[in-house]
Design an enzyme around this catalytic site. Sequence first.
Site, PDB file in Angstrom:
ATOM      1  N   HIS A 210      25.780  -3.245   3.388  1.00  0.00           N
ATOM      2  CA  HIS A 210      25.336  -4.516   2.786  1.00  0.00           C
ATOM      3  C   HIS A 210      24.100  -5.090   3.475  1.00  0.00           C
ATOM      4  O   HIS A 210      23.817  -6.283   3.350  1.00  0.00           O
ATOM      5  CB  HIS A 210      26.467  -5.548   2.829  1.00  0.00           C
ATOM      6  CG  HIS A 210      27.613  -5.190   1.960  1.00  0.00           C
ATOM      7  ND1 HIS A 210      27.472  -4.908   0.616  1.00  0.00           N
ATOM      8  CD2 HIS A 210      28.940  -5.049   2.225  1.00  0.00           C
ATOM      9  CE1 HIS A 210      28.657  -4.617   0.107  1.00  0.00           C
ATOM     10  NE2 HIS A 210      29.564  -4.683   1.062  1.00  0.00           N
TER      11      HIS A 210
ATOM     12  N   HIS B 104      33.246  -1.974   9.493  1.00  0.00           N
ATOM     13  CA  HIS B 104      33.242  -1.881   8.028  1.00  0.00           C
ATOM     14  C   HIS B 104      34.630  -2.091   7.400  1.00  0.00           C
ATOM     15  O   HIS B 104      34.721  -2.707   6.349  1.00  0.00           O
ATOM     16  CB  HIS B 104      32.653  -0.562   7.518  1.00  0.00           C
ATOM     17  CG  HIS B 104      32.690  -0.411   6.029  1.00  0.00           C
ATOM     18  ND1 HIS B 104      31.883  -1.152   5.182  1.00  0.00           N
ATOM     19  CD2 HIS B 104      33.461   0.372   5.209  1.00  0.00           C
ATOM     20  CE1 HIS B 104      32.138  -0.798   3.924  1.00  0.00           C
ATOM     21  NE2 HIS B 104      33.092   0.113   3.918  1.00  0.00           N
TER      22      HIS B 104
ATOM     23  N   HIS C 205      37.162  -3.815   8.518  1.00  0.00           N
ATOM     24  CA  HIS C 205      37.572  -5.215   8.707  1.00  0.00           C
ATOM     25  C   HIS C 205      38.968  -5.393   9.274  1.00  0.00           C
ATOM     26  O   HIS C 205      39.469  -6.519   9.332  1.00  0.00           O
ATOM     27  CB  HIS C 205      37.437  -6.020   7.401  1.00  0.00           C
ATOM     28  CG  HIS C 205      36.024  -6.238   6.954  1.00  0.00           C
ATOM     29  ND1 HIS C 205      35.669  -7.143   5.988  1.00  0.00           N
ATOM     30  CD2 HIS C 205      34.866  -5.653   7.366  1.00  0.00           C
ATOM     31  CE1 HIS C 205      34.359  -7.106   5.807  1.00  0.00           C
ATOM     32  NE2 HIS C 205      33.857  -6.202   6.627  1.00  0.00           N
TER      33      HIS C 205
HETATM   34 FE   LIG Z   1      30.271  -2.573   5.274  1.00  0.00          FE
END
Ligand SMILES: [Fe+2]
Length: 251
Positions: free
Chosen positions: A68, A172, A174
């Site tokens: 992102h 990534h 989380h």
């Molecule tokens: Fe990510």
Amino acid sequence: MKLLIIGDIYGDPGIEILDFHLKELKNELKPHLIIANAENSSNGRGISKRIYNHLLGLGINIFTMGNHVWGNREIKEFIEDSNILRPANYNNLPGNGYIVKNINGLKVLVINILGRAFINLSLDNPFKCVNDIIENVDHDFSILDIHAEATSEKIAMGHFFDGKIDIIFGTHTHVQTNDARLMPKGSFYLTDVGMTGPLDGVIGVEKEIVINRFLNGFSTHNKVSKGRKQLNAWFIDTELQYSKLIHLEKE
Ligand SMILES: [Fe+2]
């Protein structure tokens, strides 16, 4: 060397809990270097100049990103002169995939790489890309953020670079993994540092939106979840050969 690594900062809740806790963590742990993954810091997508400056002001030194990285278009205006890394296997795009900083008398190399499994199979090979960097860039100490979906890809990379990169961590997904360890050849390794953001959403997003997507198959825009917050981080002291996982919550 003492390092504090902060897992994916997600939206305003992630910034708020850092505003609240980071000062006390710095006082307690006295890290020489603080690294954070910030690819979700701007409302879940990318990073803005205002947030970058705010996080620098809190004492974070280097920022890694991921898939992102371009989520907030502002970044294209300031990434070149910043301490923000985009994945090294986005090699023809603006910014850098690695940085060398002089810290505690050492040339410290920090690399950001994006995994391919379940993300983008056409990316440059992350193993070869990181290997090229560590073989060609002068450094005394090295750190790698593997931003990847598959635990297998991260663990394989951990073994591949064991003894070659000092600190290897994943971002990534989380969710903090409970596998922080010293690898057989001496590298510190952790599959995922976890997220610094909302606690009660689904990996940062309002839970109703994601449940609806799974239940009914239709998609609405992601919104950052409100309510309780969490801070996930990893502290490493290489001299003492010690590391500890950090998980804090706030209403
Ligand atoms: Fe990510």
